[in-house]
Scaffold this motif. Structure first.
Motif, PDB file in Angstrom:
ATOM      1  N   ILE A 155       0.831  -1.203   0.000  1.00 43.11           N
ATOM      2  CA  ILE A 155       0.000   0.000   0.000  1.00 43.11           C
ATOM      3  C   ILE A 155       0.862   1.248   0.000  1.00 43.11           C
ATOM      4  N   PHE A 156       1.863   1.284   0.878  1.00 46.36           N
ATOM      5  CA  PHE A 156       2.732   2.452   0.982  1.00 46.36           C
ATOM      6  C   PHE A 156       3.458   2.717  -0.335  1.00 46.36           C
ATOM      7  N   THR A 157       3.921   1.649  -0.977  1.00 44.45           N
ATOM      8  CA  THR A 157       4.633   1.805  -2.241  1.00 44.45           C
ATOM      9  C   THR A 157       3.729   2.381  -3.330  1.00 44.45           C
ATOM     10  N   LEU A 158       2.543   1.818  -3.470  1.00 45.27           N
ATOM     11  CA  LEU A 158       1.644   2.275  -4.531  1.00 45.27           C
ATOM     12  C   LEU A 158       1.104   3.673  -4.269  1.00 45.27           C
ATOM     13  N   ARG A 159       0.780   3.987  -3.013  1.00 45.01           N
ATOM     14  CA  ARG A 159       0.174   5.283  -2.707  1.00 45.01           C
ATOM     15  C   ARG A 159       1.215   6.395  -2.526  1.00 45.01           C
ATOM     16  N   ASP A 160       2.213   6.159  -1.696  1.00 42.63           N
ATOM     17  CA  ASP A 160       3.118   7.241  -1.326  1.00 42.63           C
ATOM     18  C   ASP A 160       4.399   7.292  -2.146  1.00 42.63           C
ATOM     19  N   ILE A 161       4.769   6.205  -2.798  1.00 46.85           N
ATOM     20  CA  ILE A 161       5.956   6.235  -3.642  1.00 46.85           C
ATOM     21  C   ILE A 161       5.551   6.374  -5.106  1.00 46.85           C
ATOM     22  N   GLU A 162       4.649   5.509  -5.567  1.00 42.98           N
ATOM     23  CA  GLU A 162       4.202   5.583  -6.959  1.00 42.98           C
ATOM     24  C   GLU A 162       3.077   6.590  -7.156  1.00 42.98           C
ATOM     25  N   GLU A 163       2.468   7.039  -6.067  1.00 41.59           N
ATOM     26  CA  GLU A 163       1.443   8.083  -6.074  1.00 41.59           C
ATOM     27  C   GLU A 163       0.200   7.707  -6.875  1.00 41.59           C
ATOM     28  N   LEU A 164      -0.176   6.421  -6.839  1.00 43.18           N
ATOM     29  CA  LEU A 164      -1.466   6.033  -7.380  1.00 43.18           C
ATOM     30  C   LEU A 164      -2.540   6.582  -6.447  1.00 43.18           C
ATOM     31  N   ASN A 165      -3.725   6.873  -6.977  1.00 43.05           N
ATOM     32  CA  ASN A 165      -4.786   7.340  -6.092  1.00 43.05           C
ATOM     33  C   ASN A 165      -5.436   6.153  -5.402  1.00 43.05           C
ATOM     34  N   VAL A 166      -6.377   6.432  -4.502  1.00 42.38           N
ATOM     35  CA  VAL A 166      -6.992   5.377  -3.705  1.00 42.38           C
ATOM     36  C   VAL A 166      -7.694   4.353  -4.593  1.00 42.38           C
ATOM     37  N   ALA A 167      -8.456   4.824  -5.571  1.00 42.73           N
ATOM     38  CA  ALA A 167      -9.205   3.922  -6.442  1.00 42.73           C
ATOM     39  C   ALA A 167      -8.276   3.026  -7.255  1.00 42.73           C
ATOM     40  N   GLU A 168      -7.194   3.601  -7.785  1.00 38.82           N
ATOM     41  CA  GLU A 168      -6.243   2.824  -8.581  1.00 38.82           C
ATOM     42  C   GLU A 168      -5.541   1.777  -7.733  1.00 38.82           C
ATOM     43  N   THR A 169      -5.190   2.159  -6.503  1.00 33.44           N
ATOM     44  CA  THR A 169      -4.525   1.224  -5.599  1.00 33.44           C
ATOM     45  C   THR A 169      -5.450   0.078  -5.226  1.00 33.44           C
ATOM     46  N   ALA A 170      -6.705   0.402  -4.942  1.00 29.30           N
ATOM     47  CA  ALA A 170      -7.687  -0.620  -4.598  1.00 29.30           C
ATOM     48  C   ALA A 170      -7.870  -1.599  -5.751  1.00 29.30           C
ATOM     49  N   ALA A 171      -7.956  -1.067  -6.964  1.00 30.56           N
ATOM     50  CA  ALA A 171      -8.142  -1.914  -8.137  1.00 30.56           C
ATOM     51  C   ALA A 171      -6.933  -2.815  -8.368  1.00 30.56           C
ATOM     52  N   ALA A 172      -5.740  -2.264  -8.181  1.00 30.30           N
ATOM     53  CA  ALA A 172      -4.516  -3.033  -8.416  1.00 30.30           C
ATOM     54  C   ALA A 172      -4.361  -4.179  -7.425  1.00 30.30           C
ATOM     55  N   LEU A 173      -4.781  -3.950  -6.177  1.00 30.56           N
ATOM     56  CA  LEU A 173      -4.597  -4.958  -5.131  1.00 30.56           C
ATOM     57  C   LEU A 173      -5.828  -5.819  -4.903  1.00 30.56           C
ATOM     58  N   GLY A 174      -6.938  -5.460  -5.551  1.00 30.62           N
ATOM     59  CA  GLY A 174      -8.157  -6.243  -5.391  1.00 30.62           C
ATOM     60  C   GLY A 174      -8.803  -6.101  -4.029  1.00 30.62           C
ATOM     61  N   THR A 216       8.189  14.704  15.911  1.00 31.82           N
ATOM     62  CA  THR A 216       8.214  13.258  15.747  1.00 31.82           C
ATOM     63  C   THR A 216       7.137  12.770  14.797  1.00 31.82           C
ATOM     64  N   GLU A 217       6.523  13.648  14.036  1.00 31.96           N
ATOM     65  CA  GLU A 217       5.493  13.227  13.103  1.00 31.96           C
ATOM     66  C   GLU A 217       6.080  13.082  11.702  1.00 31.96           C
ATOM     67  N   LEU A 218       5.567  12.103  10.974  1.00 29.14           N
ATOM     68  CA  LEU A 218       5.973  11.917   9.590  1.00 29.14           C
ATOM     69  C   LEU A 218       5.043  12.703   8.681  1.00 29.14           C
ATOM     70  N   PRO A 219       5.559  13.260   7.599  1.00 30.74           N
ATOM     71  CA  PRO A 219       4.700  13.936   6.637  1.00 30.74           C
ATOM     72  C   PRO A 219       3.902  12.903   5.867  1.00 30.74           C
ATOM     73  N   ALA A 220       2.727  13.248   5.386  1.00 33.52           N
ATOM     74  CA  ALA A 220       1.895  12.309   4.652  1.00 33.52           C
ATOM     75  C   ALA A 220       2.592  11.799   3.402  1.00 33.52           C
ATOM     76  N   ARG A 221       3.462  12.628   2.798  1.00 30.91           N
ATOM     77  CA  ARG A 221       4.075  12.247   1.538  1.00 30.91           C
ATOM     78  C   ARG A 221       5.545  11.861   1.686  1.00 30.91           C
ATOM     79  N   VAL A 222       5.941  11.414   2.881  1.00 30.73           N
ATOM     80  CA  VAL A 222       7.347  11.049   3.061  1.00 30.73           C
ATOM     81  C   VAL A 222       7.785  10.010   2.048  1.00 30.73           C
ATOM     82  N   GLY A 223       6.872   9.149   1.625  1.00 30.01           N
ATOM     83  CA  GLY A 223       7.234   8.107   0.675  1.00 30.01           C
ATOM     84  C   GLY A 223       7.671   8.623  -0.666  1.00 30.01           C
TER      85      GLY A 223
END
Length: 229
Positions: A155-174, A216-223
């Motif tokens: 999930i982290f790779t597809l959303r925060d590194i590859e920057e797929l949106n939620v719908a695309e990530t859901a479709a890719a992972l089923g 001590t907080e991570l940014p949402a887009r650290v990936g």
């Protein structure tokens, strides 16, 4: 693509390329998949955690995409369809490796008592944050991502590194979109917990480490900083 949505210029261009490839212009396939080569590699890598296996898996994913190109109907983006193939290839490669390991458990292996570390992500892109340029933190961040449980690392790779949106990530992972959001949140929390001790020692005193939030907080887009060239 959702019903009623107009195709983008890129999607129309891809549709044209696909039609020409299926009509016999096979040499155009590389032009079709060139923009997605790194994405496919990173997707497989997020599952197998080994650069050599990821390279093999990415190649196999591209071959499978070529062989089954006629099955692409345009219901989703081509990139999402390709990511789904990469995910499946990565998982199959992992299962094959697991079976091979189980089959060889009774065979003596030289050096099997040695710890095996997956190949690290290399060629980090420049990170425009003074503290994050410290080698210690960069290595810890890389290691933290690599150590995420499989379903959270995917999930982290597809959303925060590859920057797929939620719908695309859901479709890719089923999986459903809510599950994507839940797993991404948990992945980020795991990274924050892992990195909290080192962030406390590197956070500038004048403001939060990430330039606006607490130290001590991570940014949402650290990936987005974890990239391969």
């Amino acid at each position: 693509m959702k019903s009623g949505e107009a195709p983008t210029t890129a999607q129309r261009n891809e549709a044209g390329l696909i039609a020409r490839i299926l009509a016999g212009e096979k040499e155009l396939f590389h032009e079709l998949i060139r923009p997605y080569e790194r994405m496919v590699f990173m997707t497989v890598f997020s599952i197998v955690k080994n650069e050599t296996d990821a390279e093999d898996g990415a190649q196999d994913a591209m071959v499978n995409a070529y062989r089954h190109l006629s099955k692409f109907r345009g219901d989703a983006k081509f990139s999402t369809w390709l990511t789904t193939i990469a995910v499946n290839e990565g998982r199959q490669k992992l299962r094959r490796a697991k079976r091979a390991k189980e089959d060889s458990l009774d065979e003596p292996i030289e050096g099997e008592d040695q710890e095996i570390t997956p190949a690290p992500l290399t060629d980090w892109r420049e990170i425009p944050l003074e503290s994050l340029e410290r080698q210690e933190l960069r290595e810890e961040l890389r290691s933290a991502v690599a150590d995420l449980p499989d379903k959270y690392r995917e999930i982290f790779t597809l959303r925060d590194i590859e920057e797929l949106n939620v719908a695309e990530t859901a479709a890719a992972l089923g999986i459903n979109e809510n599950m994507v959001k839940v797993r991404l949140h948990r992945a980020r929390m795991m990274l924050q917990k892992r990195l909290a001790p080192i962030l406390k020692t590197t956070a500038p005193a004048r403001k939060g480490f990430w330039g606006g939030c607490h130290g001590t907080e991570l940014p949402a887009r650290v990936g987005s900083h974890l990239r391969l060239h």
